[in-house]
Write an enzyme that holds these catalytic residues in place. Structure first.
Site, PDB file in Angstrom:
ATOM      1  CG  HIS A 165      -1.932  -1.124   1.432  1.00 49.41           C
ATOM      2  ND1 HIS A 165      -2.954  -1.258   0.724  1.00 49.41           N
ATOM      3  CD2 HIS A 165      -1.570  -2.345   2.210  1.00 49.41           C
ATOM      4  CE1 HIS A 165      -3.367  -2.641   1.052  1.00 49.41           C
ATOM      5  NE2 HIS A 165      -2.690  -3.066   1.929  1.00 49.41           N
ATOM      6  CB  SER A 286      14.038  22.361 -15.059  1.00 55.52           C
ATOM      7  OG  SER A 286      13.181  23.583 -15.185  1.00 55.52           O
ATOM      8  CE  LYS A 292      13.034  18.649 -10.755  1.00 51.71           C
ATOM      9  NZ  LYS A 292      11.881  19.311 -11.335  1.00 51.71           N
ATOM     10  CD  GLU A 299       9.033  12.128 -15.586  1.00 49.91           C
ATOM     11  OE1 GLU A 299       9.303  13.032 -16.450  1.00 49.91           O
ATOM     12  OE2 GLU A 299       9.212  12.531 -14.393  1.00 49.91           O
TER      13      GLU A 299
END
Length: 484
Positions: A165, A286, A292, A299
């Site tokens: 979970h 970024s 970043k 992704e």
């Protein structure tokens, strides 16, 4: 007087009974997309095998068979070199190749069309495409599995929190988590092999739907193409695409398993987890935030899974309620297949490279492994081993966790007095269990997280990888077949 149909000279294999040519709208809808012409090699392979059947029934002689076969092979070379390209008037790969063949050899080469149809040609082409493509994809999947196994060895002894979970559950070896993904992706290799086997019967000789009158040895024609036999029913041969669905399902399931791995990679690379550091070559930055480093490969791979799912659903939808003979709806089988192949050929190498170049923070994983009372089950197991019913042991351990929460300490911080305050049956002996090493080592069942079990899993995975990859070999003609 009906004029000669110019389509017969411009890459269309029909037209004699039509008084006018097709409308521009029909031509635009009917013409195969450019990528469908990449089946040239497969179409020529089917044509070459078909020539043998035409010679066996006496429709062509050995000399014409040889000249057509040599011309077709040269056409493949010219097409793949870019020296030969389809014209806008070529409706599909079949018309394209027949047009060029007749231009190069003359009208006698038109004999090649006897005894066959675009229906069995189309069915054959995609089967051959799958036969030569699936082994390559399977090898790419195998490289991903191998990378996961290698990294599980690199992180030997690294303890991390295990989750259910998405909440801290029990400590595990981080390699155990990596191998969980390896086993899932390994099963996808079996699904790809099944799809390869499902495409292993020849539809040639089925013609449009009723079978060909020109046949002497269809099994020889099938054997020439590396098939293990014939599709028994000619209607089924030209109109079934379950072998395509098998491949698209394997691709969709592979995408799902890859997506789950990518989700965890994104989490592990976050500041909140801090388990892995991304290699500069396998991450991006970024445009506005200079600090970043983003896990774009994970992704993008996760996102491409939607396309793999869509291709499967698209093919199933095309087949649903389709009358059982050839229909043009089936032409989209190539779109779904090509897109899934292209997607996997992009995703798999990138993801494999990302995994191979990750840096792991073992100290951070270990620090988090003991958080969240991950050793609570050790207490309950210890009480149960001493004769207490597990339901009661579960309750006692729960009260021990409440005790710790109220005082802001972990189970590993407790002393004998603390234990006795919760329950007198919690003796100091239980403290020996409250270590990460003990928790991991005790899970030594056949599929547990203990170090020696991990080694056996790694050995087994490597052996199975070798078996799957060895199932295919590539001959000099560039076609794949099952290894004996």
């Amino acid at each position: 007087m009906v004029e000669d149909d110019p389509g017969q000279r411009s890459g269309k294999l029909w037209g004699g009974r039509f008084e006018s040519g097709p409308s521009p709208e029909l031509e635009a809808l009917s013409r195969s997309p450019r990528e469908y012409f990449d089946l040239v090699r497969d179409d020529v392979a089917g044509s070459t095998a078909h020539l043998g059947e035409l010679e066996r029934v006496g429709l062509i002689d050995a000399d014409l068979r040889r000249r057509i076969a040599e011309t077709l092979e040269q056409m493949v070379a010219d097409h793949e070199a870019g020296a030969l390209q389809p014209l806008p008037s070529d409706e599909d790969v079949h018309g394209y190749l027949e047009r060029v063949l007749v231009e190069r050899l003359g009208p006698e080469a038109g004999a090649i069309r006897a005894g066959r149809s675009r229906n069995d040609q189309a069915a054959n082409n995609l089967r051959l495409y799958l036969r030569r493509t699936i082994p390559r994809l399977t090898a790419l999947v195998g490289e991903l599995v191998e990378a996961l196994v290698d990294r599980s060895e690199d992180t030997a002894g690294v303890v991390a929190p295990g989750f259910t979970h998405l909440q801290t559950a029990q400590p595990i070896l981080f390699g155990h988590q990596l191998l969980a993904h390896a086993w899932a992706v390994r099963r996808d290799m079996t699904r790809l092999v099944h799809a390869w086997e499902a495409s292993g019967l020849s539809p040639l000789g089925s013609a449009a739907l009723a079978g060909s009158t020109l046949h002497a040895d269809q099994e020889a024609m099938a054997a020439d193409l590396g098939y293990r036999g014939m599709v028994p029913n000619s209607i089924d041969a030209v109109s079934s695409r379950d072998h395509v669905v098998d491949f698209l399902y394997a691709a969709a399931m592979l995408g799902t398993d890859v997506s789950r791995l990518c989700e965890e990679l994104c989490m592990w690379a976050s500041k909140q987890f801090g388990w892995v550091r991304l290699h500069d070559g396998y991450s991006t930055g970024s445009s506005i935030m200079p600090q970043k480093k983003n896990p774009d490969i994970a992704e993008l791979s996760r996102g491409r899974t939607g396309r793999l799912h869509a291709n499967l659903i698209g093919m199933l939808s095309a087949l649903k309620s389709l009358a059982f003979a050839y229909n043009r709806d089936l032409a989209d089988d190539k779109h779904y297949t090509f897109d899934s192949v292209e997607t996997l050929e992009l995703v798999l190498p990138a993801l494999t490279g990302m995994i191979r170049t990750l840096e792991f923070d073992a100290e951070e994983m270990r620090r988090q492994a003991i958080d969240g009372f991950s050793l609570a089950t050790e207490v309950a197991d210890w009480l149960a081993e001493g004769g207490m019913p597990f339901s009661e042991a579960h309750d006692v351990t729960g009260r021990l966790v409440l005790f710790c929460e109220a005082r802001g300490v972990g189970l590993e911080d407790l002393g004998p007095a603390d234990l006795a305050e919760v329950d007198e049956r919690l003796t100091p002996d239980v403290l020996e269990r409250l270590t990460l090493e003990s928790a991991v080592a005790r899970r030594d069942g056949l599929n547990g997280t203990a170090p020696e079990v991990l080694v056996s899993q790694q050995t087994r995975l490597r052996a199975e990888l070798g078996e799957v990859v060895a199932r295919f070999d590539v001959n000099t003609a560039g076609t794949e077949r099952a290894a004996s």
